[in-house]
Structure formats: C-alpha cells, structure tokens
Scaffold this motif. Sequence first.
Motif, PDB file in Angstrom:
ATOM      1  N   TYR A  45     -67.083  28.389  89.780  1.00  0.00           N
ATOM      2  CA  TYR A  45     -66.309  29.518  90.288  1.00  0.00           C
ATOM      3  C   TYR A  45     -65.238  29.842  89.250  1.00  0.00           C
ATOM      4  O   TYR A  45     -64.597  28.938  88.722  1.00  0.00           O
ATOM      5  N   PHE A  46     -65.081  31.125  88.940  1.00  0.00           N
ATOM      6  CA  PHE A  46     -64.026  31.483  87.993  1.00  0.00           C
ATOM      7  C   PHE A  46     -62.787  31.904  88.772  1.00  0.00           C
ATOM      8  O   PHE A  46     -62.804  32.842  89.559  1.00  0.00           O
ATOM      9  N   ASP A  47     -61.713  31.146  88.534  1.00  0.00           N
ATOM     10  CA  ASP A  47     -60.474  31.380  89.275  1.00  0.00           C
ATOM     11  C   ASP A  47     -59.590  32.334  88.478  1.00  0.00           C
ATOM     12  O   ASP A  47     -59.082  31.999  87.405  1.00  0.00           O
ATOM     13  N   ASN A  48     -59.431  33.553  88.994  1.00  0.00           N
ATOM     14  CA  ASN A  48     -58.653  34.581  88.285  1.00  0.00           C
ATOM     15  C   ASN A  48     -57.199  34.202  88.084  1.00  0.00           C
ATOM     16  O   ASN A  48     -56.558  34.601  87.126  1.00  0.00           O
ATOM     17  N   GLU A  49     -56.689  33.429  89.039  1.00  0.00           N
ATOM     18  CA  GLU A  49     -55.260  33.100  88.972  1.00  0.00           C
ATOM     19  C   GLU A  49     -54.963  32.060  87.908  1.00  0.00           C
ATOM     20  O   GLU A  49     -53.946  32.129  87.228  1.00  0.00           O
ATOM     21  N   ASN A  92     -76.086  28.215  99.491  1.00  0.00           N
ATOM     22  CA  ASN A  92     -75.805  29.653  99.549  1.00  0.00           C
ATOM     23  C   ASN A  92     -74.383  29.989  99.117  1.00  0.00           C
ATOM     24  O   ASN A  92     -73.972  31.140  99.212  1.00  0.00           O
ATOM     25  N   TYR A  93     -73.657  28.989  98.654  1.00  0.00           N
ATOM     26  CA  TYR A  93     -72.231  29.210  98.400  1.00  0.00           C
ATOM     27  C   TYR A  93     -71.988  30.338  97.388  1.00  0.00           C
ATOM     28  O   TYR A  93     -71.159  31.212  97.603  1.00  0.00           O
ATOM     29  N   LEU A  94     -72.808  30.361  96.326  1.00  0.00           N
ATOM     30  CA  LEU A  94     -72.580  31.413  95.317  1.00  0.00           C
ATOM     31  C   LEU A  94     -73.035  32.774  95.827  1.00  0.00           C
ATOM     32  O   LEU A  94     -72.412  33.799  95.516  1.00  0.00           O
ATOM     33  N   ASN A  95     -74.134  32.790  96.581  1.00  0.00           N
ATOM     34  CA  ASN A  95     -74.597  34.063  97.167  1.00  0.00           C
ATOM     35  C   ASN A  95     -73.494  34.686  98.005  1.00  0.00           C
ATOM     36  O   ASN A  95     -73.217  35.879  97.914  1.00  0.00           O
ATOM     37  N   ASN A 154     -57.278  31.293  85.508  1.00  0.00           N
ATOM     38  CA  ASN A 154     -58.146  31.553  84.362  1.00  0.00           C
ATOM     39  C   ASN A 154     -59.033  30.365  84.000  1.00  0.00           C
ATOM     40  O   ASN A 154     -59.275  30.113  82.817  1.00  0.00           O
ATOM     41  N   LYS A 155     -59.451  29.651  85.012  1.00  0.00           N
ATOM     42  CA  LYS A 155     -60.293  28.478  84.762  1.00  0.00           C
ATOM     43  C   LYS A 155     -61.558  28.536  85.620  1.00  0.00           C
ATOM     44  O   LYS A 155     -61.540  29.078  86.712  1.00  0.00           O
ATOM     45  N   SER A 156     -62.622  27.933  85.071  1.00  0.00           N
ATOM     46  CA  SER A 156     -63.853  27.794  85.856  1.00  0.00           C
ATOM     47  C   SER A 156     -63.924  26.367  86.383  1.00  0.00           C
ATOM     48  O   SER A 156     -63.582  25.431  85.660  1.00  0.00           O
ATOM     49  N   TYR A 157     -64.359  26.238  87.587  1.00  0.00           N
ATOM     50  CA  TYR A 157     -64.536  24.888  88.127  1.00  0.00           C
ATOM     51  C   TYR A 157     -65.549  24.904  89.268  1.00  0.00           C
ATOM     52  O   TYR A 157     -65.873  25.975  89.809  1.00  0.00           O
ATOM     53  N   VAL A 158     -66.020  23.705  89.596  1.00  0.00           N
ATOM     54  CA  VAL A 158     -66.833  23.558  90.804  1.00  0.00           C
ATOM     55  C   VAL A 158     -65.848  23.285  91.933  1.00  0.00           C
ATOM     56  O   VAL A 158     -65.093  22.308  91.869  1.00  0.00           O
ATOM     57  N   PRO A 159     -65.830  24.132  92.952  1.00  0.00           N
ATOM     58  CA  PRO A 159     -64.830  23.921  94.014  1.00  0.00           C
ATOM     59  C   PRO A 159     -65.018  22.593  94.748  1.00  0.00           C
ATOM     60  O   PRO A 159     -66.131  22.067  94.801  1.00  0.00           O
ATOM     61  N   TYR A 160     -63.933  22.083  95.277  1.00  0.00           N
ATOM     62  CA  TYR A 160     -63.972  20.952  96.200  1.00  0.00           C
ATOM     63  C   TYR A 160     -64.195  21.520  97.607  1.00  0.00           C
ATOM     64  O   TYR A 160     -63.988  22.709  97.844  1.00  0.00           O
ATOM     65  N   VAL A 161     -64.589  20.628  98.497  1.00  0.00           N
ATOM     66  CA  VAL A 161     -64.918  21.100  99.847  1.00  0.00           C
ATOM     67  C   VAL A 161     -64.297  20.190 100.907  1.00  0.00           C
ATOM     68  O   VAL A 161     -64.367  18.973 100.804  1.00  0.00           O
ATOM     69  N   VAL A 162     -63.680  20.846 101.895  1.00  0.00           N
ATOM     70  CA  VAL A 162     -63.299  20.108 103.112  1.00  0.00           C
ATOM     71  C   VAL A 162     -64.153  20.680 104.232  1.00  0.00           C
ATOM     72  O   VAL A 162     -64.223  21.899 104.390  1.00  0.00           O
ATOM     73  N   GLU A 163     -64.844  19.821 104.964  1.00  0.00           N
ATOM     74  CA  GLU A 163     -65.713  20.338 106.023  1.00  0.00           C
ATOM     75  C   GLU A 163     -65.227  19.914 107.399  1.00  0.00           C
ATOM     76  O   GLU A 163     -64.626  18.848 107.565  1.00  0.00           O
ATOM     77  N   THR A 164     -65.506  20.791 108.365  1.00  0.00           N
ATOM     78  CA  THR A 164     -65.329  20.398 109.759  1.00  0.00           C
ATOM     79  C   THR A 164     -66.707  20.475 110.398  1.00  0.00           C
ATOM     80  O   THR A 164     -67.424  21.442 110.202  1.00  0.00           O
ATOM     81  N   SER A 165     -67.089  19.424 111.116  1.00  0.00           N
ATOM     82  CA  SER A 165     -68.455  19.359 111.624  1.00  0.00           C
ATOM     83  C   SER A 165     -68.455  18.823 113.043  1.00  0.00           C
ATOM     84  O   SER A 165     -68.090  17.679 113.297  1.00  0.00           O
TER      85      SER A 165
END
Length: 512
Positions: A356-360, A225-228, A362-373
């Motif tokens: 994800y398109f990063d406005n700052e 659901n990340y993009l939603n 000006n690059k598109s990338y797949v974000p990295y993730v840090v999770e807490t579980s």
Amino acid sequence: MVPDDIFKKIIAHSKEYGFIFPSSEIYDGLSAVYDYGQYGAELKNNIKEYWWNAMVRLNENIVGIDSAIFMHPEIWKASGHVGAFNDPLIDNKDSKKRYRADVLIEEYMQKIEGKIEKEIVKAKKRFGEDFNEEQFRNTNPRVLANQKKIDETNKRFIFALENDDLKEMKQIILDSEIACPFSGSKSWTDVRQFNLMFSTQIGSISEGANTIYLRPETAQGIFVNYLNVQKSGRMKVPFGIAQIGKAFRNEIVARQFIFRMREFEQMEMQFFIRPGEEMKWFEYWKGARMKWHKALGIEDNKFRYHDHDNLAHYANAATDIEFDFPIGFKELEGIHSRTDFDLVQHQEHSGKKLQYFDNETNKSYVPYVVETSIGLDRMFLAIISNAYTEEKLEDGTERVVLKIPPQLAPVKLAVLPLIKKDGLPEKAREIMNNLKLEFNCQYEEKDSIGRRYRRQDAIGTPFCVTIDHQSMEDNTVTLRYRDSMKQDRISVSEIGEIIRDKVSINTLLKNL
Ligand code: ATP
C-alpha cells in the motif's frame, strides 16, 4: 437450577418454538449441524443487521464484502491452515470417546481455579469486611498449592503447544491424572494431530479434479481481496473490510449444541493499519467490541476479557471476549493483532505485490491487521440463553419468557383479536396491514388470549396488541408489555410511535 438443566431446557425450548432444529432430524440427525427455524432465522438476521450496521454504516472507513466459500487451494497453504490448522486429539481406550488434548488440560486447570475461587468465597464469608483477597491468595496454603499446580501445568502446556510436542501433552494428561469425564478411566492413546479443514473436489475427474477446501474462516476471503477493495473504493489506511459468511471446521469434539458446530457462520472484520500502530488499534477494537455487546442491555458481569498467553502463529496480541454461557465462561469473540502475516504470506505464495502506498508518509508497506471475529451462532446462543427465563407469577402460575432485547426479537408485535367474531378479526387485520411494512408482526386468533400471550412470551415478542369490542367503538387497543406484563389502553394511531424506538436496531446503534 443446575446450569446443565438450564442448557437442556434451552435446547428443548429452541426446538419446540421454531428457533433451532437438529439437521436432518428425520434421518436421525447429522452430528454438530443444526438448522435455524422460522424464529431462529429472524433472530439471526437481526443479529447480523446489528453487527453489519455497527461496522459498515457507522464507520466511514469500513466496507463490507461477500466472498465465495470456495477459494484457490494455495490460499490455505499460505495462511498456514494446511500445515497448522490442527487440533491435538486423544482417545480414551475404555470409553472410546475422543477428546481435544488441549481442552482436557485447560479444563483441568479451570477445575483447580474453581477450587481456589471456592476457598475465597468461604474466606470472604468468614472474615467479612476485613477480608483481603490478595493477602489470602498469597498466604493460604491450600490456595498456594493449587496455584502452584496451575502455574506448573500451564508452563508445560504452553511449551508443548509452542513446540508441537504431542508426547509432552500426553505426559501432562497422565501426570495430572486427568480422567475421561465419561468413564473415569485414565487409559489414554497417544496424542495425534488432526486437520480441521473439510476438503472436496472441484471439476470432474476427467478434467483432472483438484482438491479444494471449504473455508475454515471468512478472513482469508478478505485478505485476498484487500487490494481490490482498496483500489476500487480508494480506501486509505486505516480502513476495514467486514464480511459475514459460512465457515466449516471438522471439529473433533462438537457436542455443545450450537456452541461448536461443523458448519457455522462468522462475522469478521479485518482492519488494515500502519505497521507499528497495532497496539493502539488492538486496544481500540477491544473496547469498541465490548461496547457493542453491552449496548444490548445484558448485565456487565456476563462478559469478560481473556487475554491469550499462547498466541496463534499469526498473532502478536490476542484477546477473547468471553460470555457466561450455561456451560460456563467461554469464547464468544476473538480480537487478534495479526501483524502483516497473512498479506506477506499471500504476497509470497501468489507472487503479486500487496503493498500500500501511504500518501502521508510517502512510503510503501504491507499493512498490519487487527481483526475482530465473532461467531454468529455463538452470539445467538448468548442471546437466547441470557433471555431464557422461568417466572412464577402472582396468581401462582408459571411462564417461560424469552427476554430477548426487543431490537433483536424475531417478532416485534403480535396482533390479537380477543374473539373470532363481531368484526374483531377484520379490525385486527387492518391494524396489522398498516404496521407490517415497518415491523415484523404476527396475527393470531386461536385459543384464549392468555394462551396466546404465553406463546408470544415463549418466542420473545416484546409487544402484543389486543383488539376487543371497545376497539370497534373508540379505535383503542390494549398494549401488553412482555417483560412487565403491564397493559395500557392506547389509541391505534399510537402503536407505531410507542414501539418504534424500542424495537429499532438504530436505537442500539445510537448508543455505540
Ligand atoms: P475455539 O477456541 O472455541 O475453538 P477459535 O479460537 O478456534 O474458537 P476463532 O478461529 O478465533 O475461534 O474463530 C472466531 C470465532 O468463530 C470464535 O470466537 C467463535 O465465536 C466462532 N467459532 C469458531 N469455531 C466455531 C464452531 N466450531 N462453531 C461455532 N462457532 C465457532
């Protein structure tokens, strides 16, 4: 008291006082499944509220969702759970007991570590102030020999895990002469892999039913659901998505009460970040999560970090926050730097772009993730086992009191008329009706006041007010404090004011 005895007492207390019941008890129970009773459900809700508000309310860039338990089966292939969510199991041929091979090896190493710790405690006593632990560890022959055993076993263990080498795992068990804790026998079967996911069918057979899985973690519901969320919420990296929900694992060894269950609840937060910034955020969340735990006022030495040498397939850094449960220091929460593993996998398996398109930049990338579980049930166990206290009182009697942080206590205030007549019950009800919208209150009029106090102590109620004849004349009551058992005479109008800050979750949140 021996830790084992304390654990048994906590389990018995949880049942007797309506916190936790074995599932399906009248049918002799269902293994490793538990139900939360009337006070357990309240405590659980309070823990959830503390976690949810710490994540979602305090952080403008974190939002919460509630995704379904059933998901497309391809998700579990993408995440690696179909292929790799296995535990290595081993059976003892004599006792017929089943174990996790990795746990047997880890416990063996912990046992040797325990021997080293004992030597250190002994030496500390002997040398007093002059004791130099580092020097002792580096020179004492017994410590050195034991450390060597640990290092060698650990090296082989990591190799076996990384290479899925089940034969080597069995060999480590044989070489270390690990015995079945139940029978003492060293006769073991081969090690086999066992997938922990529960499966079921969706749709009727005539429709061509499909196998689907009960989710073994809530995290994947966040990833898909990340993009939603990002688009509908116009979220900017870094941002987080939090979720609380059920997870299911067909655990091999599940006999430690609610520590390891087959149906349990997780509170997970995935934090989406720029690639390359993962170590900064990993450190940030390590600190923030520890602060959340410590804000509850539990002693600092009950918590410790355990950094992983042996990383899961998706992680490039991982640590556990361990808690000193009655069964020893064990994982309470995991903090993992998951890289872009999950999103890239879902991109490939679904064929949909998750960039994800990063406005700052000006690059598109797949974000990295840090999770807490964190496991909600393990947090519950941490709270209740830390709270359980047996006290000898000055008058020679004993009491069992649950010193639950007042902000999480199931009942905040007990309202107790001293006797059942002379208008005291009516007065008590009137007080309760004024306070119950704000606080979870309980009215009790049965038994002597002393016995009622004990019952409230046993469920961890931080405050009791007693209404007596004087209350009818001057509108005052006795306020009794759970931990100190101190009593103050206060005016009815002061009750809310006095207890409000002490029982409010906001007080905890302010300290974060
Ligand atoms: P363990 O090593 O104890 O099996 P894990 O490393 O598999 O745990 P994670 O997959 O990181 O656990 O899950 C995150 C959290 O979920 C854990 O820190 C724990 O609090 C909780 N959890 C995991 N499995 C269970 C279970 N079977 N019962 C209760 N809680 C669990």
